[in-house]
Design a protein around this motif. Structure first.
Motif, mmCIF file in Angstrom:
data_model
loop_
_atom_site.group_PDB
_atom_site.id
_atom_site.type_symbol
_atom_site.label_atom_id
_atom_site.label_comp_id
_atom_site.label_asym_id
_atom_site.label_seq_id
_atom_site.Cartn_x
_atom_site.Cartn_y
_atom_site.Cartn_z
ATOM 1 N N THR A 255 0.822 -1.213 0.000
ATOM 2 C CA THR A 255 0.000 0.000 0.000
ATOM 3 C C THR A 255 0.854 1.261 0.000
ATOM 4 N N VAL A 458 -12.998 3.722 6.629
ATOM 5 C CA VAL A 458 -12.035 4.786 6.352
ATOM 6 C C VAL A 458 -11.043 4.853 7.508
ATOM 7 N N ASP A 475 -11.250 -2.428 3.764
ATOM 8 C CA ASP A 475 -10.329 -1.314 3.983
ATOM 9 C C ASP A 475 -10.352 -0.387 2.771
ATOM 10 N N TRP A 477 -8.571 2.173 2.209
ATOM 11 C CA TRP A 477 -7.261 2.699 1.821
ATOM 12 C C TRP A 477 -6.254 1.616 1.460
ATOM 13 N N THR A 491 2.060 7.880 -4.803
ATOM 14 C CA THR A 491 1.989 8.069 -3.352
ATOM 15 C C THR A 491 2.073 9.555 -3.021
ATOM 16 N N HIS A 496 -2.507 6.482 2.489
ATOM 17 C CA HIS A 496 -3.765 7.183 2.215
ATOM 18 C C HIS A 496 -3.834 7.653 0.765
ATOM 19 N N SER A 497 -3.160 6.941 -0.122
ATOM 20 C CA SER A 497 -3.087 7.375 -1.515
ATOM 21 C C SER A 497 -3.800 6.428 -2.469
ATOM 22 N N LYS A 498 -4.414 5.371 -1.943
ATOM 23 C CA LYS A 498 -5.021 4.366 -2.814
ATOM 24 C C LYS A 498 -6.471 4.098 -2.423
ATOM 25 N N PRO A 499 -7.355 5.083 -2.631
ATOM 26 C CA PRO A 499 -8.767 4.848 -2.319
ATOM 27 C C PRO A 499 -9.340 3.751 -3.203
#
Length: 591
Positions: A255, A458, A475, A477, A491, A496-499
């Protein structure tokens, strides 16, 4: 042989030992360092949402579901395997599957113990006879840094990291003058635990192991034995990881793109750590004062190797942290390097320069730890947050040190989970975009998804704690989501960059027969169409994506374990285009 006996002993005159007053002072320094970090850590005690991710995994293990985040889906959400299993042991012993409170207490005890071990080892390095008066120069730098206090708790593995580094240092110093084979094997085993404390600490462990070999110079048989002691448990766990989870690294490493090169962001993270408190000034002062001491070690090869080992390890680890872009938590990933670099100079023999430097550091600490505060929740660099300030504000609690402090913030989701579980319906529960965090939407769940109810998280740790172990958590994220973790988003903020996105969310978890919400109140405000959902659903049934899901959801037979093990490297390399149509073309070959 008489000539080899010291004169004082032959004359029955006792050898002169260390003066009691000096020893007492030095013991005060050792114990005082541990007590002070314990006090400061307690005054800033907290557990962050990421710490609750460990607690959720512990609950699943104690419930008999294995080291997973969701029952029926093998995803390794815990970055520190050793910390996870220590919490399992603590939860078992105390009969508490919710180890959130245990985690900060245990972290604080390990931090305090680590400080005591580290200071004692440095005392032994500079003063083998224990006769000199010591000045706590490096210790004062650590005690003057508020992030050191704050991450003494937090529920994360930082306390374990501190204790492990200190134990390695203490063992290395003790073995300078040689040791038994058992002592060398024990030291090698302890140092070898680094990758299980955190995967990135494998670099630190390698430096300490090299220093251990250069220090004791064992024969080839003992060398092989030490190598086996160091590598045995990490290799065994890696085989387990690959066979059980089907990948080579913990899921958060995918991630956060732990192999990326983001030097610009990394230097910004370093500046965010050191800049607001002018940390470089006391650090440079203490190092400058200690240079004459270190010069005296040049003629003693063993002492020089031992002294340089933690400094080298700290600098290499810091380079790695900068390379991968740092972290989204202010200071957290820079703390191991600071601790390592200061280990040889935590205390130094008394001199006028050392005393003056210590006084300056005390003034610096009083100003920046007592009065000047970090810029705020948003930090001083993009994508870097003061996590403790954020969560104390979010929970409305100055010391959110238990999961019960977090759950009320999402009471709407908790009520929805209770209602859906009680109704017996298989539902996907997620938040809408209306103001607040408790606008809850439900839709029927896919038949092949493990769990009777799935809830989108979230705040992954908090949602994991409000959901029973038989309720799954999606999940948002990607920290515990095998598909989202592999998205090829750049990134911007690690972790917190992969919704997951609405198309993938509905494709992966919603019943295909269920209509899209006509109001469009999905979890995030992205336009989603039936065509996007259909493309994502098709992509999930093809090639590597289908195999990734089988590797995590199929029952764990011997064949599945072997297939996971042999295919782990390839699965770890798979990346997924976030756009459903592009993913469909990539994995299904559709033009």
């Amino acid at each position: 042989m008489d000539t080899l006996v010291p004169v004082a002993r032959r004359a029955n005159v006792p050898l002169r030992g260390p003066e009691p007053a000096r020893v007492r002072w030095n013991l005060v320094v050792v114990v005082g360092a541990a007590l002070l970090i314990g006090l400061f850590g307690y005054l800033t005690r907290w557990v962050c949402d990421d710490g609750l991710i460990f607690t959720r995994a512990v609950e699943q293990i104690l419930a008999g579901n294995g080291p997973v985040f969701n029952a029926g889906e093998r995803a390794e959400s815990s970055t520190s395997a050793l910390w996870q299993w220590l919490l399992v042991l603590a939860g078992f012993l105390f009969g508490q599957p919710d180890t959130s409170t245990i985690s900060w207490v245990l972290g604080l005890l390990l931090t305090a113990g680590g400080f005591a071990l580290a200071v004692d080892a440095t005392w032994r390095l500079h003063d083998p006879r224990r006769t000199a008066v010591l000045v706590p120069c490096g210790v004062l730098v650590l005690l003057g840094s508020r992030p050191v206090w704050e991450y003494a708790t937090s529920g994360l593995e930082t306390g374990l990291t501190t204790f492990w580094m200190a134990a390695c240092w203490w063992l290395l110093v003790r073995l300078r003058s040689g040791g038994s084979a058992k002592a060398i094997l024990a030291a090698a085993f302890t140092i070898g635990l680094g990758p299980l404390v955190r995967p990135d600490l494998a670099l630190v462990a390698a430096v300490f192991l090299a220093a251990l070999w250069l220090t004791v110079r064992p024969g080839w048989r003992l060398t092989l034995g030490a190598a086996g002691a160091a590598a045995g448990l990490p290799i065994a766990y890696e085989i387990f990881r690959m066979g059980f989870y089907g990948i080579v690294v913990p899921m958060p490493a995918l991630t956060k793109n732990a192999d990326a090169s983001m030097w610009g962001r990394g230097f910004a993270y370093l500046a965010d750590f050191a800049g607001p408190t002018l940390l470089v000034l006391p650090l440079a002062l203490v190092i400058a004062v200690s240079v004459p001491l270190l010069r005296r070690l040049r003629g003693r090869r063993t002492d020089l190797v031992v002294t340089l080992a933690p400094v080298t390890a700290g600098l290499l680890h810091l380079v790695y942290v900068v390379k991968v872009g740092g972290d989204y938590m202010h200071a957290r990933m820079a703390l191991p390097a600071l601790f390592l670099i200061l280990l040889p100079i935590l205390v130094v023999p008394r001199s006028k320069r050392a005393g003056a430097a210590a006084l300056v550091v005390v003034v610096w600490a009083a100003v920046f730890a007592g009065f000047v505060r970090y810029p705020g929740v948003g930090g001083s660099a993009p994508g870097v947050d003061d996590e403790r300030a954020y969560y104390t504000g979010w929970t409305g609690n100055a010391h959110p040190a238990d999961s019960s402090d977090y759950i009320p913030r999402l009471h709407g989701l908790k009520d929805a989970v209770t209602a859906e579980v009680g109704s017996g319906q298989r539902s996907l529960i997620y938040q809408g975009t209306a103001p607040g965090l408790n606008n809850v939407i439900t839709t029927p769940l896919r038949a092949d998804v493990p769990g009777k109810v799935m809830i989108v998280g979230v705040y992954l740790g908090t949602v994991g704690m409000l959901a029973p172990t038989d309720v799954g958590v999606v999940d948002f994220w990607g920290l515990a989501n095998p598909i989202g973790a592999r998205f090829s988003f750049p990134t911007v903020k690690p972790g917190h960059s992969k919704p997951l996105g609405n198309a993938w969310l509905l494709a992966g978890y919603a019943d295909p027969a269920a209509p899209l919400d006509p109001s469009g109140n999905f979890m995030i405000r992205d336009d989603v169409t039936p065509q996007q959902v259909a493309a994502a659903r098709h992509a999930l049934s093809c090639g590597d994506l289908a195999e990734i899901q089988r590797s995590t959801r199929e029952p764990l037979s011997f064949k599945r374990f072997w297939d996971n093990l042999t295919g782990a490297w390839h699965r770890t390399q798979v990346t997924i285009p976030p756009d459903p149509f592009e993913a469909e073309r990539t994995f299904c070959g559709r033009p």
